[in-house]
Scaffold this motif. Sequence first.
Motif, PDB file in Angstrom:
ATOM      1  N   LYS A 131      62.040  -9.198  27.420  1.00 60.33           N
ATOM      2  CA  LYS A 131      62.224 -10.507  27.007  1.00 60.33           C
ATOM      3  C   LYS A 131      63.299 -11.433  27.516  1.00 60.33           C
ATOM      4  CE  LYS A 131      60.245  -9.939  22.880  1.00 60.33           C
ATOM      5  NZ  LYS A 131      59.622  -8.699  22.693  1.00 60.33           N
ATOM      6  N   HIS A 143      48.374 -15.062  21.935  1.00 62.01           N
ATOM      7  CA  HIS A 143      49.617 -14.730  20.977  1.00 62.01           C
ATOM      8  C   HIS A 143      50.613 -15.978  21.373  1.00 62.01           C
ATOM      9  CE1 HIS A 143      47.692 -10.784  21.546  1.00 62.01           C
ATOM     10  NE2 HIS A 143      48.281 -10.545  20.227  1.00 62.01           N
ATOM     11  N   THR A 144      51.087 -16.328  22.716  1.00 62.76           N
ATOM     12  CA  THR A 144      51.919 -17.230  23.131  1.00 62.76           C
ATOM     13  C   THR A 144      51.544 -18.581  22.611  1.00 62.76           C
ATOM     14  OG1 THR A 144      52.661 -15.812  24.855  1.00 62.76           O
ATOM     15  CG2 THR A 144      53.230 -18.100  24.986  1.00 62.76           C
ATOM     16  N   GLN A 145      50.151 -18.679  22.714  1.00 59.93           N
ATOM     17  CA  GLN A 145      49.719 -20.152  22.138  1.00 59.93           C
ATOM     18  C   GLN A 145      49.875 -20.161  20.699  1.00 59.93           C
ATOM     19  OE1 GLN A 145      45.129 -20.450  22.377  1.00 59.93           O
ATOM     20  NE2 GLN A 145      45.337 -22.474  21.669  1.00 59.93           N
ATOM     21  N   SER A 183      49.349 -18.990  27.869  1.00 62.52           N
ATOM     22  CA  SER A 183      49.133 -17.798  26.892  1.00 62.52           C
ATOM     23  C   SER A 183      48.100 -16.970  27.430  1.00 62.52           C
ATOM     24  CB  SER A 183      48.782 -18.454  25.771  1.00 62.52           C
ATOM     25  OG  SER A 183      48.354 -17.353  24.917  1.00 62.52           O
ATOM     26  N   SER A 211      59.734 -16.397  24.634  1.00 66.60           N
ATOM     27  CA  SER A 211      58.694 -15.329  25.115  1.00 66.60           C
ATOM     28  C   SER A 211      58.102 -14.438  24.154  1.00 66.60           C
ATOM     29  CB  SER A 211      59.464 -14.712  26.358  1.00 66.60           C
ATOM     30  OG  SER A 211      58.460 -14.143  27.038  1.00 66.60           O
ATOM     31  N   VAL A 212      57.099 -14.045  24.366  1.00 72.12           N
ATOM     32  CA  VAL A 212      56.185 -13.043  23.584  1.00 72.12           C
ATOM     33  C   VAL A 212      55.810 -11.748  24.442  1.00 72.12           C
ATOM     34  CG1 VAL A 212      54.125 -12.763  22.206  1.00 72.12           C
ATOM     35  CG2 VAL A 212      55.228 -14.998  22.523  1.00 72.12           C
ATOM     36  N   SER A 213      56.118 -10.755  23.823  1.00 71.62           N
ATOM     37  CA  SER A 213      55.488  -9.581  24.486  1.00 71.62           C
ATOM     38  C   SER A 213      55.180  -8.628  23.440  1.00 71.62           C
ATOM     39  CB  SER A 213      56.614  -8.704  25.251  1.00 71.62           C
ATOM     40  OG  SER A 213      57.626  -8.331  24.844  1.00 71.62           O
ATOM     41  N   TYR A 251      53.513 -24.221  27.537  1.00 68.67           N
ATOM     42  CA  TYR A 251      53.059 -23.002  27.594  1.00 68.67           C
ATOM     43  C   TYR A 251      52.146 -22.502  28.480  1.00 68.67           C
ATOM     44  CZ  TYR A 251      49.440 -23.498  24.650  1.00 68.67           C
ATOM     45  OH  TYR A 251      48.389 -23.809  24.020  1.00 68.67           O
ATOM     46  N   GLY A 272      57.331 -21.814  27.308  1.00 62.78           N
ATOM     47  CA  GLY A 272      56.816 -20.677  26.715  1.00 62.78           C
ATOM     48  C   GLY A 272      55.883 -20.033  27.639  1.00 62.78           C
ATOM     49  N   THR A 273      56.267 -18.406  27.392  1.00 61.69           N
ATOM     50  CA  THR A 273      55.480 -17.757  28.451  1.00 61.69           C
ATOM     51  C   THR A 273      55.344 -16.337  27.766  1.00 61.69           C
ATOM     52  OG1 THR A 273      55.154 -16.896  30.613  1.00 61.69           O
ATOM     53  CG2 THR A 273      57.567 -17.470  29.934  1.00 61.69           C
ATOM     54  N   PRO A 274      54.457 -15.563  28.006  1.00 58.85           N
ATOM     55  CA  PRO A 274      54.422 -14.130  27.695  1.00 58.85           C
ATOM     56  C   PRO A 274      55.524 -13.428  28.834  1.00 58.85           C
ATOM     57  CG  PRO A 274      52.448 -14.728  28.793  1.00 58.85           C
ATOM     58  CD  PRO A 274      53.258 -15.931  28.538  1.00 58.85           C
TER      59      PRO A 274
END
Length: 184
Positions: free
Chosen positions: A102, A14-16, A10, A93-95, A8, A56-58
């Motif tokens: 996403k 947040h993504t972490q 981050s 994914s995180v936003s 991932y 995983g990625t923002p």
Amino acid sequence: MAKTVVVYHSGYGHTQRIAQIVAEGAGADLLAIDAEGNLPEADWAALDAADAIILGTPTYMGGPSWQFKKFADASSKAWFTRAWQDKLFAGFSVSASLNGDKGMTLAYLNTLASQHGGLWVSLGLAPANTLASTRADVNNLGGSVGLLVQAPSDAGADKIPQGDIDTARQFGERVASVAKSAKG
């Protein structure tokens, strides 16, 4: 036992945090893409040795972070030798926004996995989509292709809604279970 890794990037933590929760659920190792989009050689070897890879990625501006994209482009070395052929893949994914496009990022991750000859593991959870549903419910954002997480832009990773945390853990557990079944 199947070997699972979470790789991932981050940008703000947040993504972490979500990567850590997913990894806990999956019993997976964490591989962090650094601020320059790089991974140590040992981490590339861990990806080659894994049975399942969770990406995983923002989501920034409708797609993965440039650091994640740099990693993806560098994975062409593995693509060229088919090193990740038939591995299981999954993604998250995180936003800051509830939607935040996403889905576009998950489509990118799915395509990356497919280019490697991988097999995609979906979220596998029904959405919480009734009038009584709240952000504390599992899969309140209604993902299916992968894990969607919303992290308020004006708060730290400790303010990610509990429903998204619980969904992340269950997602990790699902990937580990599918990997175990596939390994036989």
